[in-house]
Design an enzyme around this catalytic site. Structure first.
Site, PDB file in Angstrom:
ATOM      1  CB  CYS A 159      27.469 -52.434 -37.307  1.00 20.29           C
ATOM      2  SG  CYS A 159      25.816 -52.646 -38.002  1.00 20.29           S
ATOM      3  CG  HIS A 465      25.244 -48.509 -36.743  1.00 17.27           C
ATOM      4  ND1 HIS A 465      26.255 -49.222 -37.348  1.00 17.27           N
ATOM      5  CD2 HIS A 465      25.822 -47.867 -35.681  1.00 17.27           C
ATOM      6  CE1 HIS A 465      27.390 -49.016 -36.697  1.00 17.27           C
ATOM      7  NE2 HIS A 465      27.145 -48.203 -35.684  1.00 17.27           N
TER       8      HIS A 465
END
EC number: 3.4.19.12
Length: 1337
Positions: A159, A465
Site C-alpha cells: 500500500c 495501512h
C-alpha cells in the site's frame, strides 16, 4: 396435414420440428439469462418484517443480481412473504425509504425501475450523496471507477508503494517529464528498466478500462521477488530510494536533473559565536523536510505545520559543556546553532515524524496528536528571515555537496552536522563564488504553496495501512486513492486526517494504538508560469502513442481471453486406455457453445488415442469417478452445446466425464439415468480363476431372480444353479440367497461388484464361509501385485553375502549351504538349478519330519508346516520348483535359528546408510516362479497359474491379525518370544494366508541396465518376515541379510522395519527395493560413526555405519572398525592412534577408554552416534578421573584465533588449567585470562566481539562450578595474554574484517550478532537482481 399460419397447409413433420426448434431456442434463451445472471455480481438483501410483533425477529434473505430493479425487488419480497404487492413499503437499513427521491414525487413509477444498490457507511471517508444514487449498480465494480481514475492492486503489503505511485502519477510535471523520456530497448532490458515500467504503469493508469491494475512489473524492475510484497516499509523511505534509483537510470539523459529540479531545496547549517560574531556555515540540500510532532521531552505537540516549521529553524544556544570552540577567539564560547532555508523546491514535501521511540516502555510508538496543515502554505516567512552577517562574519559554502549531485538529507532526521569530516562551525571552503545562493528577497513574493497530496497512515507503530488523498489539477476535486478503490472525497475528509482525538477515544500514544492521520504532505508552488497541465493525447510523444496502442491491444486481448475463460466449461476427464488398460485422467476445457461431437474430438486428441482406436469408437458419458459409476450416455445429442449438457459454466461440477471406447465390432450400450451399474466377475472353481468384469446395468427395484436372469443373458450361464455374491465393501462378501428380495434391499448402490458361479459341484451345499468359493474370493480380494527390485551381486559373492559374522558358532552350516549353492567353477547358478539339486533332499527331509510328527513332535511339525506339508497340483516342472523352493528355505532357516531376531533401520537412517550398496549379480538368470498357498489344516488347495484379473482393493487388516502383538525388530526387544508367533516369525492365524507367486519382470526403459525385477503376487495379510522368507531364493541371501525399502512418490525410499506387521499398508503396483545388509541380532546396535576434525571448517564428517554389540569393549569395536575404515573411507589407522568419544548433536563429549564395555560402562541405544578422533600421538586419557578440554588462544593484537589444542587435566582445578596453558603457550600463569566458549562446538564467535563479549577470567577455583560448569570432556576454553593490547582498526579495516567474519560465520552456520526479527531494509536493485550483502544477518 394441419392448418398453419395464413390458412396454409404445412406438413406435420415441419410443425413438429419447428415446435422443437422453438422450444430449444426458448431453453437456450433462458439458459443464457441464467448464465448471465450467474456471471453478474449479486446483492444479498436481508429483509426484516416489522409489520407485527410476531414477525419482527424474522429475517428474509434474497440473493439477487446487481441489476435487479426495485420493482422486481418488491415482487420477490411479496412472493417470499405472501403479501400483496403494493400493500407494504421497503426501507433501507439507514431509514431511507426506497420510494423517496431527490427530484421526483413518491408516486413516480420510474423509481421502481432504478437498480438496487449499496448503502453508504456512516463516517466513512468519501461518502457523498453521489455514492448513494439509486441508479447505482453493483456491475460497475467490475469496470473503471466512476471517478474516471484507475486503482492499483495491493500485492500483499504494498500500500505504501501504491500511495506514492498515485501521487507521482497525479503530479503533472513528473508525469509529463516521464512521458518525454524514450526507452531504448537495444540498450537495456525492459523488464529491469525502472523508468520504462513506470511509464507503462502511468499509461495504463491513464488509458485502462480496468478498475485496478497490477504493480508486479514495477516491483520486478526494482529487483524484488514475491517475498518483498510481504514486507512493510515506510513511504518516505521508498520515496528517497526510488528517486535515487531514477537518478541513476536517467544519467546522461534530459531527465538527469529532474528530481533535483522538482523536489530539491537548499538550507544553511550555521554556527555563530556570540562573543565575536564569527559564523561558520555550510549548504545542505534536501528532498523533504522532517517535522517533529512533539519536541523531545515534551508532552505537548505542535498544533500546526507552521508551528513545527518555526521550531525547525529555531536556533539553539550552545553553552556550558556544549560550548563551541571558536577559531577566531581560540577558545570555547557560547554560540548559536541553527538552520536557515535558502531555497524551497517547486514541489515541497513535508514528512510528519509520527513514529518515535518510547524509552520508558522501550517500544516504538506512533504519535497520533493533532497537527493541522493548511490548504495553502505561505513559506515566505521561513526563508532566511534575518541576515545576521556582521563585518566579523565569514561565510563559506560547502560546494562539495553540489559536486556530489543531490544530497537527499539523509542526516536531517537526526543532526545536520554529524558528518564525520566536518566540524561544527568550521569554514570548509572560503569560495563563495562557487555557490550561487538566491537572494531571499527574490522569492518572498512567490512562495505560496497549494496542497495537492496527503499520504495517510492508518494503524500503529507495529504496522498499518497507507492510502493517498490527492487533488486533481484538472478539476480541482479531491480523490481518495486506496489501493484498487478510488472515490471522490471532500475537504472535510482531508481535515479528518489531522489526527488527534475523535469523540471519547482520547489521545493514543502507546506502541500499539491505532489511528488514522497524515504522514506526508506534498505542496506545489503556485506559479502560473511553471504550473503545468497534463499532456493531452494529441500532445503525446510518438513513442508514448505507440506504447498506448500496444497496451490497448494487450488489454483487449486479455479481455477476450477472460471472456473465453468465463464461457469455458472445465471438468475432469477420464479414459480407460483400450490397450494399456490404465485409467488416464486429464482436464477437459471446452467452450460452452462447442457441441458434444466437437468435445469428443477434443477429448480424443487429449488422450492421445489417434494411433490406437478410431474416433467413431469413442464417446463421452457422464461419470462418477468416486463410485466408478456411469450415470448416463448422451445418445442423439451430438449437436447439443456442452453448456446445456453440463448445466452451465461452473467452477466445480458434481460429476465427471468419461471417454468411453469400444472395439469396432462392438456396439455402445445405452446408459439411462436411474440405473445402477454392476461389474460381474465370473468365477471358475475348477480353474480357480476370476474373469475380467463384464458390466451390466439394472434397476434397484429388480428382484434377485430377475437379476440372475439378466446376468445369465450377459455371461451365458444357467440362472438355476447360479450363485451370486455381492461385495458391498472391502472383504464384505454377501451371498444373495432370497430370490424375491430387491437389489435395493440387498444393499446395491450406484456402482456394485458381484461374483457369479454356476457349476455342478457340491460346493454350493456347504456353508458359504466354509465353501471353496468363499476362500477363492477371499484370496482374490487380498492379493496385491508388487514390483520388487533385486540388488546387483557380483559372481562368487554369494557365500560372502550369506556368511554371518562370528557369533555363536553358527557359521558352519552357512558355509555348507554356500558350498552347496556353488557350481564347479565357483560361480553362481540360477535359482532353478539350485532348487533342482535340492529336490531329493527335501523329499527325504519331509518323510523324516512326518515320522517325527508321528512320534509326538508336534511343535516341529507346526513350525515347518508352512513350507513342507503341501503338494501342488501344478505341472511337474512347477511342482518340483515349489518343492525345491521350500528346501532352500528350510536350509536357510536351520542355518541360524535366531536370524529373525534382527533389527532393521528406521526411516530417518536410509539416506546415510553406506552398508546398503548393491553388487552385480546374475541370480535371476532364469524365469523361475514360485506359487504357494497354505491353510491351517494342511489341506490341498489347488492354485491358479496367474492372477490376470485380480481386483484392485484398498489395504485393510483382517480378523486373522486382530489382537496381534505388534513388535519391532529391534535389539532392545525380544520379538521372537511372543507365544502368538512361531519361531519363523509368522502369526499362528496367518498360516492360511500364504499365497505367494513371483516371476521375473521386464521393467520399463530407464530403470538401469543390469537391474533384476520381480513381479510378485502376494496375500497382503502375511507378515513382512514371511514375505522376506519367500524372497530369499531370489535375493540369494538369508532374510536377515537384506532389507526391504518401500518406494514412494519422487523415488523416496523408506525402510520397512516391523517384521510382524502385515503387508496391509501396501497396495497394487507398489515398488519395493531390496538392499543387501545384515539386519541386527538381539543385543546389537547400529551406530553412526562421524570423524571429529576440530580445526576444520566443518568439524563433523560422516564416515560409516557400524554395528556394536552388548558386552563388546571399546577396543573390540575399534578393531572391527579398522578394516571398514580402510575399505569404505580410505583411512589407514592403527588401533592406538584414534579414539571414540560421545557425540551430542555437534558437541564432542566423554572420551571412551579401551576397556569400557558397552551397556555396562557406556549407555548405548539404537541409532547411536559416536565421534572418531584421530590422535597426533599416544592417547593421554587413561582414566575417567581425567578431563580433556579444547583450548584456543586469542591474540587481540593480531585479531586472530589460533587452532585448537587439547589439554588433559588430572583434576578440575583452575590452577592446573593455567599451568597446562602456560606449557603450551609460554604465557606466564599470572597473565593468563580464560573464558568458556558459548554455543555448540566449535563455539565460533567473531573476532570483533570475542574480546569484550565473553566472560573473561571468572573468579572461581574449580571448573565444575558456576559460571563454567565444565564437568565433561569436550568443553571449549579461550585464553589470552592480559598484557596484549587490542589492535586499533580504522573504519575501512573494521568494515573489511566484518565482511570476512560474516562470511566465515555464515558458512559455519553461526551469526555475527543475534538480532530478533530484524526488519528488512528497503532496497531497489538497479541491475534487476539483489546481491547478497555479507554484512547483513
Amino acid at each position: 396435414m394441419v392448418p398453419g399460419e395464413e390458412n396454409q397447409l404445412v406438413p406435420k413433420e415441419d410443425v413438429f420440428w419447428r415446435c422443437r426448434q422453438n422450444i430449444f431456442d426458448e431453453m437456450k434463451k433462458k439458459f443464457l439469462q441464467i448464465e448471465n445472471a450467474a456471471e453478474e455480481p449479486r446483492v444479498l438483501c436481508i429483509i426484516q418484517d416489522t409489520t407485527n410483533s410476531k414477525t419482527v425477529n424474522e429475517r428474509i434473505t434474497l440473493n439477487l443480481p446487481a441489476s435487479t430493479p426495485l420493482r422486481k425487488l418488491f415482487e420477490d419480497v411479496a412472493n417470499k412473504v405472501g403479501y400483496i404487492n403494493g400493500t407494504f413499503d421497503l426501507v433501507w437499513g439507514n431509514g431511507i425509504n426506497t420510494a423517496d427521491t431527490e427530484d421526483s414525487s413518491a408516486g413516480d413509477d420510474s423509481v421502481h425501475d432504478k437498480f438496487i444498490g449499496p448503502l453508504p457507511r456512516e463516517g466513512s471517508a468519501g461518502s457523498t450523496s453521489d455514492y448513494v444514487s439509486q441508479s447505482y449498480s453493483y456491475s460497475s465494480i467490475l469496470n473503471k471507477s466512476e471517478t474516471g481514475y484507475v486503482g492499483l492492486v495491493n500485492q500483499a503489503m504494498t500500500c505504501y508503494l501504491n500511495s506514492l505511485l498515485q501521487t507521482l502519477f497525479m503530479t503533472p510535471e513528473f508525469r509529463n517529464a516521464l512521458y518525454k523520456w524514450e526507452f531504448e530497448e537495444s540498450e537495456e532490458d525492459p523488464v529491469t528498466s525502472i523508468p520504462y515500467q513506470l511509464q507503462r504503469l502511468f499509461v495504463l493508469l491513464q488509458t485502462s478500462k480496468k478498475r485496478a491494475i497490477e504493480t508486479t512489473d514495477v516491483t520486478r524492475s526494482f529487483g524484488w521477488d514475491s517475498s518483498e510484497a510481504w514486507q512493510q516499509h515506510d513511504v518516505q523511505e521508498l520515496c528517497r530510494v526510488m528517486f535515487d534509483a531514477l537518478e541513476q537510470k536517467w544519467k546522461q539523459t534530459e531527465q538527469a536533473d529532474l528530481i533535483n529540479e522538482l523536489y530539491q531545496g537548499k538550507l544553511k547549517d550555521y554556527v555563530r559565536c556570540l562573543e565575536c560574531g564569527y559564523e561558520g556555515w555550510r549548504i545542505d540540500t534536501y528532498l523533504d523536510i522532517p517535522l517533529v510532532i512533539r519536541p523531545y521531552g515534551s508532552s505537548q505537540a505542535f498544533a500546526s505545520v507552521e508551528e513545527a516549521l518555526h521550531a525547525f529553524i529555531q536556533p539553539e544556544i550552545l553553552d556550558g559543556p556544549n560550548q563551541y570552540f571558536c577559531e577566531r577567539c581560540k577558545k570555547k564560547c557560547d554560540a548559536r546553532k541553527g538552520l536557515r532555508f535558502l531555497h524551497f523546491p517547486y514541489l515541497l514535501t513535508l514528512q510528519l515524524k509520527r513514529f518515535d521511540f518510547d524509552y520508558t516502555t522501550m517500544h516504538r510508538i506512533k504519535l497520533n496528536d493533532r497537527m493541522t496543515f493548511p490548504e495553502e502554505l505561505d513559506m515566505s516567512t521561513f526563508i532566511d528571515v534575518e541576515d545576521e552577517k556582521s563585518p566579523q562574519t565569514e561565510s563559506c559554502t560547502d560546494s562539495g555537496a553540489e559536486n556530489e549531485g543531490s544530497c537527499h538529507s539523509d542526516q536531517m532526521s537526526n543532526d545536520f552536522s554529524n558528518d564525520d569530516g566536518v566540524d561544527e562551525g568550521i569554514c570548509l571552503e572560503n569560495n563563495s563564488g562557487t555557490e550561487k545562493i538566491p537572494k531571499p528577497g527574490l522569492e518572498k513574493n512567490s512562495l505560496i504553496y497549494e496542497l495537492f497530496s496527503v499520504m495517510v497512515h492508518s494503524g500503529s507503530a507495529a504496522g498499518g495501512h497507507y492510502y493517498a488523498c490527492i487533488k486533481s489539477f484538472s478539476d480541482e476535486q479531491w480523490y481518495s486513492f486506496n489501493d484498487q478503490h478510488v472515490s471522490r472525497i471532500t475537504q472535510e475528509d482531508i481535515k479528518k486526517t489531522h489526527g488527534g482525538s475523535s469523540g471519547s477515544r482520547g489521545y493514543y500514544s502507546s506502541a500499539f494504538a491505532s489511528s488514522t492521520n497524515a504522514y506526508m504532505l506534498i505542496y506545489r508552488l503556485k506559479d502560473p508560469a511553471r504550473n503545468a497541465k497534463f499532456l493531452e493525447v494529441d500532445e503525446y510523444p510518438e513513442h508514448i502513442k505507440n506504447l498506448v496502442q500496444r497496451e490497448r491491444e494487450l488489454e483487449e486481448q486479455e479481455k477476450r481471453q477472460r471472456e473465453i475463460e468465463r464461457n469455458t466449461c472445465k471438468i475432469k476427464l477420464f479414459c480407460l486406455h483400450p490397450v494399456k488398460q490404465v485409467m488416464m485422467e486429464n482436464k477437459l476445457e471446452v467452450h460452452k457453445d462447442k457441441t458434444l461431437k466437437e468435445a469428443v474430438e477434443m477429448a480424443y486428441k487429449m488422450m492421445d488415442l489417434e494411433e490406437v482406436i478410431p474416433m467413431d469408437c469413442c464417446r463421452l458419458v457422464k461419470y462418477d469417478e468416486f463410485h466408478d459409476y456411469l450415470e448416463r450416455s448422451y445418445e442423439g445429442e451430438e449437436d447439443t452445446p456442452m453448456g446445456l449438457l453440463l448445466g452451465g459454466v461452473k467452477s466445480t461440477y458434481m460429476f465427471d466425464l468419461l471417454l468411453e471406447t469400444r472395439r469396432p465390432d462392438q456396439v455402445f450400450q445405452s446408459y439411462k439415468p436411474g440405473e445402477v451399474m454392476v461389474k460381474v466377475h465370473v468365477v471358475d472353481l475348477k480353474a480357480e480363476s476370476v474373469a475380467a468384469p463384464i458390466t451390466v446395468r439394472a434397476y434397484l427395484n429388480e428382484t434377485v431372480t430377475e437379476f440372475k436372469q439378466l446376468i445369465s443373458k450377459a455371461v451365458h450361464l444357467p440362472a438355476e444353479t447360479m450363485r451370486v455374491v455381492l461385495e458391498r465393501c472391502y472383504n464384505d462378501l454377501r451371498l444373495l440367497t432370497v430370490p424375491s428380495k430387491t437389489l435395493k434391499n440387498e444393499g446395491f448402490f450406484r456402482s456394485n461388484k458381484v461374483f457369479v458361479e454356476s457349476s455342478e459341484t457340491l460346493d454350493y451345499q456347504m456353508a458359504f464361509t466354509d465353501s471353496h468359493l468363499w476362500k477363492l474370493l477371499d484370496r482374490h480380494a487380498n492379493t496385491i501385485r508388487l514390483f520388487v527390485l533385486l540388488p546387483e551381486q557380483s559372481p562368487g559373492s554369494f557365500s560372502k553375502r550369506t556368511a554371518y559374522q562370528k557369533a555363536g558358532g553358527d557359521s558352519g552350516n552357512v558355509g555348507d549351504d554356500c558350498e552347496r549353492v556353488k557350481g564347479p567353477a565357483g560361480s553362481l547358478k540360477s535359482v532353478e538349478a539350485i532348487l533342482e539339486e535340492s529336490t531329493e533332499k527335501l523329499k527325504s527331509l519331509s518323510l523324516q519330519q512326518q515320522q517325527e510328527g508321528d512320534n509326538g513332535d508336534s511343535s516341529k511339525s507346526t513350525e515347518t508346516s508352512d513350507f513342507e506339508n503341501i503338494e501342488s497340483p501344478l505341472n511337474e516342472r512347477g511342482s518340483s520348483a515349489s518343492v525345491d523352493n521350500r528346501e532352500l528355505e528350510q536350509h536357510m532357516q536351520t542355518s541360524d535359528p535366531e536370524n529373525f531376531q534382527s533389527e532393521e533401520r528406521s526411516d530417518s537412517d536410509v539416506n546415510n546408510d553406506r552398508s546398503t550398496s548393491s553388487v552385480d549379480s546374475d541370480i535371476l538368470s532364469s524365469s523361475h516362479s514360485s506359487d504357494t498357498l497354505c491353510n491351517a489344516d494342511n489341506a490341498q488347495i489347488p492354485l491358479a497359474n496367474g492372477l490376470d484379473s485380480h481386483s484392485i482393493t484398498s489395504s485393510r487388516r483382517t480378523k486373522a491379525n486382530e489382537g496381534k502383538k505388534e513388535t519391532w525388530d529391534t535389539a532392545e526387544e525380544d520379538s521372537g518370544t511372543d507365544s502368538e508367533y512361531d519361531e519363523s516369525g509368522k502369526s499362528r492365524g496367518e498360516i492360511q494366508y500364504m499365497y505367494f507367486k513371483a516371476e521375473p519382470y521386464a521393467a520399463d526403459e530407464g530403470s538401469g541396465e543390469g537391474h533384476k525385477w520381480l513381479m510378485v503376487h502376494v496375500d497382503k495379510r502375511i507378515t513382512l518376515a514371511t514375505f522376506k522368507q519367500h524372497l530369499e531364493p531370489f535375493v540369494g541371501v538369508l532374510s536377515s541379510h537384506f532389507k526391504v525399502f518401500r518406494v514412494y512418490a519422487s523415488n523416496q525410499e523408506f525402510e520397512s522395519v516391523r517384521l510382524n506387521e502385515t503387508l496391509s499398508s501396501f497396495s497394487d503396483d507398489n515398488k519395493i527395493t531390496i538392499r543387501l545388509g545384515r539386519a541386527l541380532k538381539k543385543g546389537e546396535y547400529r551406530v553412526k560413526v562421524y570423524q571429529l576434525l576440530v580445526n576444520e571448517q566443518e568439524p563433523c564428517k560422516f564416515l560409516l555405519d557400524a554395528v556394536f554389540a552388548k558386552g563388546m569393549t571399546v577396543r573390540q569395536s575399534k578393531e572391527e572398525l579398522i578394516p571398514q575404515l580402510r575399505e569404505q573411507c580410505g583411512l589407514e589407522l592403527s588401533i592406538d592412534r584414534f579414539r571414540l568419544r560421545k557425540k551430542t548433536w555437534k558437541n564432542p563429549g566423554t572420551v571412551f577408554l579401551d576397556y569400557h564395555i558397552y551397556e555396562e560402562d557406556i549407555n548405548i541405544s539404537s541409532n547411536w552416534e559416536v565421534f572418531l578422533e584421530v590422535l597426533d600421538g599416544v592417547e593421554k586419557m587413561k582414566s575417567m578421573s581425567q578431563l580433556a578440554v579444547l583450548s584456543r588462544q586469542w591474540r587481540p593484537s593480531e585479531m586472530k584465533l589460533d587452532p585448537f589444542q587439547e589439554v588433559v587435566l588430572e583434576s578440575s582445578s583452575v590452577d592446573e588449567l593455567r599451568d597446562k596453558l602456560y606449557e603450551i603457550s609460554g604465557i606466564p600463569v599470572e597473565d593468563i585470562e580464560f573464558a568458556k566458549g558459548r554455543g555448540t562446538f566449535p563455539c565460533d564467535i567473531s573476532v570483533l566481539d570475542i574480546h569484550q563479549d565473553l566472560d573473561w577470567n571468572p573468579k572461581v577455583s574449580t571448573l565444575n562450578v558456576w559460571p563454567l560448569y565444565i564437568c565433561d570432556d569436550g568443553a571449549v576454553i579461550f585464553y589470552r595474554d592480559r598484557r596484549e593490547e587490542l589492535m586499533e582498526l580504522t573504519d575501512e579495516q573494521r568494515n573489511e574484517l566484518m565482511k570476512k567474519e560474516s562470511s566465515r560465520l555464515q558458512k559455519t552456520g553461526h551469526r555475527v550478532t543475534y538480532s530478533p526479527r530484524k526488519e528488512k531494509a528497503l532496497k531497489i536493485y538497479l541491475d534487476g537482481a539483489p546481491n547478497k550483502d555479507l554484512t547483513q544477518d
